[in-house]
Design a protein around this motif. Sequence first.
Motif, PDB file in Angstrom:
ATOM      1  N   GLY A 145      -3.046 -10.655 -15.673  1.00  0.00           N
ATOM      2  CA  GLY A 145      -3.791 -11.838 -15.232  1.00  0.00           C
ATOM      3  C   GLY A 145      -3.925 -11.825 -13.725  1.00  0.00           C
ATOM      4  O   GLY A 145      -4.438 -10.876 -13.143  1.00  0.00           O
ATOM      5  N   ASP A 146      -3.433 -12.871 -13.077  1.00  0.00           N
ATOM      6  CA  ASP A 146      -3.500 -12.933 -11.617  1.00  0.00           C
ATOM      7  C   ASP A 146      -2.167 -12.569 -10.961  1.00  0.00           C
ATOM      8  O   ASP A 146      -1.919 -12.888  -9.818  1.00  0.00           O
ATOM      9  CB  ASP A 146      -3.972 -14.308 -11.146  1.00  0.00           C
ATOM     10  CG  ASP A 146      -2.995 -15.422 -11.477  1.00  0.00           C
ATOM     11  OD1 ASP A 146      -2.071 -15.185 -12.274  1.00  0.00           O
ATOM     12  OD2 ASP A 146      -3.166 -16.528 -10.945  1.00  0.00           O
ATOM     13  N   VAL A 147      -1.315 -11.856 -11.713  1.00  0.00           N
ATOM     14  CA  VAL A 147      -0.005 -11.451 -11.203  1.00  0.00           C
ATOM     15  C   VAL A 147       0.084  -9.925 -11.184  1.00  0.00           C
ATOM     16  O   VAL A 147      -0.320  -9.252 -12.128  1.00  0.00           O
ATOM     17  CB  VAL A 147       1.138 -12.028 -12.074  1.00  0.00           C
ATOM     18  CG1 VAL A 147       2.493 -11.583 -11.561  1.00  0.00           C
ATOM     19  CG2 VAL A 147       1.058 -13.537 -12.130  1.00  0.00           C
ATOM     20  N   ILE A 148       0.617  -9.406 -10.094  1.00  0.00           N
ATOM     21  CA  ILE A 148       0.886  -7.977  -9.969  1.00  0.00           C
ATOM     22  C   ILE A 148       2.393  -7.793 -10.019  1.00  0.00           C
ATOM     23  O   ILE A 148       3.131  -8.471  -9.304  1.00  0.00           O
ATOM     24  CB  ILE A 148       0.360  -7.419  -8.634  1.00  0.00           C
ATOM     25  CG1 ILE A 148      -1.148  -7.571  -8.566  1.00  0.00           C
ATOM     26  CG2 ILE A 148       0.779  -5.957  -8.461  1.00  0.00           C
ATOM     27  CD1 ILE A 148      -1.702  -7.310  -7.195  1.00  0.00           C
ATOM     28  N   TYR A 149       2.829  -6.878 -10.868  1.00  0.00           N
ATOM     29  CA  TYR A 149       4.236  -6.507 -10.942  1.00  0.00           C
ATOM     30  C   TYR A 149       4.351  -5.083 -10.408  1.00  0.00           C
ATOM     31  O   TYR A 149       3.588  -4.202 -10.794  1.00  0.00           O
ATOM     32  CB  TYR A 149       4.748  -6.540 -12.380  1.00  0.00           C
ATOM     33  CG  TYR A 149       4.791  -7.922 -12.965  1.00  0.00           C
ATOM     34  CD1 TYR A 149       5.898  -8.746 -12.757  1.00  0.00           C
ATOM     35  CD2 TYR A 149       3.739  -8.412 -13.726  1.00  0.00           C
ATOM     36  CE1 TYR A 149       5.947 -10.017 -13.302  1.00  0.00           C
ATOM     37  CE2 TYR A 149       3.782  -9.685 -14.277  1.00  0.00           C
ATOM     38  CZ  TYR A 149       4.887 -10.475 -14.059  1.00  0.00           C
ATOM     39  OH  TYR A 149       4.932 -11.738 -14.586  1.00  0.00           O
ATOM     40  N   GLN A 150       5.329  -4.888  -9.531  1.00  0.00           N
ATOM     41  CA  GLN A 150       5.542  -3.568  -8.950  1.00  0.00           C
ATOM     42  C   GLN A 150       7.025  -3.242  -9.054  1.00  0.00           C
ATOM     43  O   GLN A 150       7.860  -3.972  -8.513  1.00  0.00           O
ATOM     44  CB  GLN A 150       5.074  -3.563  -7.499  1.00  0.00           C
ATOM     45  CG  GLN A 150       5.080  -2.224  -6.853  1.00  0.00           C
ATOM     46  CD  GLN A 150       4.474  -2.279  -5.447  1.00  0.00           C
ATOM     47  OE1 GLN A 150       4.011  -3.307  -4.984  1.00  0.00           O
ATOM     48  NE2 GLN A 150       4.510  -1.150  -4.775  1.00  0.00           N
ATOM     49  N   THR A 151       7.356  -2.174  -9.773  1.00  0.00           N
ATOM     50  CA  THR A 151       8.734  -1.697  -9.837  1.00  0.00           C
ATOM     51  C   THR A 151       8.842  -0.526  -8.867  1.00  0.00           C
ATOM     52  O   THR A 151       7.968   0.335  -8.827  1.00  0.00           O
ATOM     53  CB  THR A 151       9.132  -1.272 -11.259  1.00  0.00           C
ATOM     54  OG1 THR A 151       8.228  -0.273 -11.728  1.00  0.00           O
ATOM     55  CG2 THR A 151       9.123  -2.461 -12.207  1.00  0.00           C
ATOM     56  N   ILE A 152       9.918  -0.515  -8.090  1.00  0.00           N
ATOM     57  CA  ILE A 152      10.022   0.445  -6.992  1.00  0.00           C
ATOM     58  C   ILE A 152      11.445   1.006  -6.922  1.00  0.00           C
ATOM     59  O   ILE A 152      12.421   0.248  -6.963  1.00  0.00           O
ATOM     60  CB  ILE A 152       9.717  -0.246  -5.639  1.00  0.00           C
ATOM     61  CG1 ILE A 152       8.398  -0.996  -5.704  1.00  0.00           C
ATOM     62  CG2 ILE A 152       9.738   0.756  -4.492  1.00  0.00           C
ATOM     63  CD1 ILE A 152       8.265  -2.096  -4.667  1.00  0.00           C
ATOM     64  N   VAL A 153      11.532   2.327  -6.783  1.00  0.00           N
ATOM     65  CA  VAL A 153      12.808   2.993  -6.523  1.00  0.00           C
ATOM     66  C   VAL A 153      12.615   3.845  -5.278  1.00  0.00           C
ATOM     67  O   VAL A 153      11.720   4.687  -5.235  1.00  0.00           O
ATOM     68  CB  VAL A 153      13.252   3.885  -7.702  1.00  0.00           C
ATOM     69  CG1 VAL A 153      14.547   4.615  -7.360  1.00  0.00           C
ATOM     70  CG2 VAL A 153      13.414   3.070  -8.969  1.00  0.00           C
ATOM     71  N   THR A 154      13.433   3.586  -4.255  1.00  0.00           N
ATOM     72  CA  THR A 154      13.401   4.415  -3.052  1.00  0.00           C
ATOM     73  C   THR A 154      14.760   5.087  -2.881  1.00  0.00           C
ATOM     74  O   THR A 154      15.795   4.479  -3.169  1.00  0.00           O
ATOM     75  CB  THR A 154      13.076   3.605  -1.783  1.00  0.00           C
ATOM     76  OG1 THR A 154      14.065   2.588  -1.617  1.00  0.00           O
ATOM     77  CG2 THR A 154      11.700   2.968  -1.863  1.00  0.00           C
ATOM     78  N   SER A 155      14.716   6.338  -2.441  1.00  0.00           N
ATOM     79  CA  SER A 155      15.948   7.089  -2.211  1.00  0.00           C
ATOM     80  C   SER A 155      15.657   8.193  -1.208  1.00  0.00           C
ATOM     81  O   SER A 155      14.492   8.524  -0.964  1.00  0.00           O
ATOM     82  CB  SER A 155      16.476   7.671  -3.528  1.00  0.00           C
ATOM     83  OG  SER A 155      15.513   8.510  -4.140  1.00  0.00           O
ATOM     84  N   PRO A 156      16.700   8.769  -0.635  1.00  0.00           N
ATOM     85  CA  PRO A 156      16.475   9.874   0.293  1.00  0.00           C
ATOM     86  C   PRO A 156      15.800  11.050  -0.422  1.00  0.00           C
ATOM     87  O   PRO A 156      16.075  11.320  -1.592  1.00  0.00           O
ATOM     88  CB  PRO A 156      17.885  10.268   0.748  1.00  0.00           C
ATOM     89  CG  PRO A 156      18.731   9.065   0.466  1.00  0.00           C
ATOM     90  CD  PRO A 156      18.114   8.404  -0.727  1.00  0.00           C
ATOM     91  N   VAL A 157      14.914  11.745   0.276  1.00  0.00           N
ATOM     92  CA  VAL A 157      14.214  12.891  -0.305  1.00  0.00           C
ATOM     93  C   VAL A 157      15.213  13.926  -0.813  1.00  0.00           C
ATOM     94  O   VAL A 157      15.047  14.489  -1.892  1.00  0.00           O
ATOM     95  CB  VAL A 157      13.251  13.524   0.732  1.00  0.00           C
ATOM     96  CG1 VAL A 157      12.715  14.854   0.246  1.00  0.00           C
ATOM     97  CG2 VAL A 157      12.115  12.575   1.039  1.00  0.00           C
ATOM     98  N   ALA A 158      16.266  14.155  -0.061  1.00  0.00           N
ATOM     99  CA  ALA A 158      17.245  15.186  -0.410  1.00  0.00           C
ATOM    100  C   ALA A 158      18.127  14.804  -1.600  1.00  0.00           C
ATOM    101  O   ALA A 158      18.778  15.664  -2.184  1.00  0.00           O
ATOM    102  CB  ALA A 158      18.123  15.496   0.796  1.00  0.00           C
ATOM    103  N   ALA A 159      18.160  13.534  -1.972  1.00  0.00           N
ATOM    104  CA  ALA A 159      19.046  13.092  -3.057  1.00  0.00           C
ATOM    105  C   ALA A 159      18.343  12.010  -3.871  1.00  0.00           C
ATOM    106  O   ALA A 159      18.693  10.840  -3.795  1.00  0.00           O
ATOM    107  CB  ALA A 159      20.358  12.574  -2.492  1.00  0.00           C
ATOM    108  N   LYS A 160      17.354  12.412  -4.648  1.00  0.00           N
ATOM    109  CA  LYS A 160      16.599  11.435  -5.447  1.00  0.00           C
ATOM    110  C   LYS A 160      17.539  10.684  -6.382  1.00  0.00           C
ATOM    111  O   LYS A 160      18.478  11.252  -6.931  1.00  0.00           O
ATOM    112  CB  LYS A 160      15.491  12.130  -6.217  1.00  0.00           C
ATOM    113  CG  LYS A 160      14.432  12.702  -5.310  1.00  0.00           C
ATOM    114  CD  LYS A 160      13.379  13.424  -6.091  1.00  0.00           C
ATOM    115  CE  LYS A 160      12.453  14.156  -5.137  1.00  0.00           C
ATOM    116  NZ  LYS A 160      11.623  15.112  -5.821  1.00  0.00           N
ATOM    117  N   TYR A 161      17.258   9.392  -6.563  1.00  0.00           N
ATOM    118  CA  TYR A 161      18.110   8.523  -7.362  1.00  0.00           C
ATOM    119  C   TYR A 161      18.122   8.990  -8.818  1.00  0.00           C
ATOM    120  O   TYR A 161      17.073   9.099  -9.455  1.00  0.00           O
ATOM    121  CB  TYR A 161      17.636   7.074  -7.240  1.00  0.00           C
ATOM    122  CG  TYR A 161      18.545   6.090  -7.918  1.00  0.00           C
ATOM    123  CD1 TYR A 161      19.855   5.926  -7.502  1.00  0.00           C
ATOM    124  CD2 TYR A 161      18.099   5.333  -8.986  1.00  0.00           C
ATOM    125  CE1 TYR A 161      20.707   5.038  -8.122  1.00  0.00           C
ATOM    126  CE2 TYR A 161      18.935   4.428  -9.612  1.00  0.00           C
ATOM    127  CZ  TYR A 161      20.242   4.286  -9.182  1.00  0.00           C
ATOM    128  OH  TYR A 161      21.077   3.405  -9.806  1.00  0.00           O
TER     129      TYR A 161
END
Length: 179
Positions: A145-161
């Motif tokens: 609808g008028d809502v955006i959902y964003q799931t995000i995972v950030t981690s160091p390039v050398a050690a991906k989560y």
Amino acid sequence: MHPSRSAMRRYAATAALVCFAAALTAQTPKWKSYSYPADGFRATFPSAPQLDTKSQPAGAGPIELHSYCAHLSAGDLCVAVIVHGAQATGLDTDSLLERVKQGVLAGEKTKKLSETPIALDERKGVALETENDTIHTSTRIYLVGDVIYQTIVTSPVAAKYADTARFLDSFRLIPRVPK
């Protein structure tokens, strides 16, 4: 005497395994499902997420941003909810999805590694993998609808989560209950 030495070795080996298992259990975070009916979702986090809210003026009214983030030593896990995005901007859902996607890619030295069309409960979305010199980001964006959902995972390039998929796959829509 050999049987008692053998028994002692087995006991020592068993004790070492029990201690090792206990140490692993102590280091492994306990994942728990958190529900947010006001924002219409639930997700599983390894620790309680912190809520941050912001309001931004837009053409036809304010855009509300609610971020639910767990900050870990291995990276950050977040669900961002953008409320009234389509209404406030006057953009259709495809244009709004493109704008959010471009926002993800706008970071300094960010390069897109992959982009995949996805859906959640038959709602259109996109999965992005990006990196800059130091940070790897896995993002899923959904329009409801008028809502955006964003799931995000950030981690160091050398050690991906390691539990990226676990977190991203745990995201589910639930009925929205206005405050």
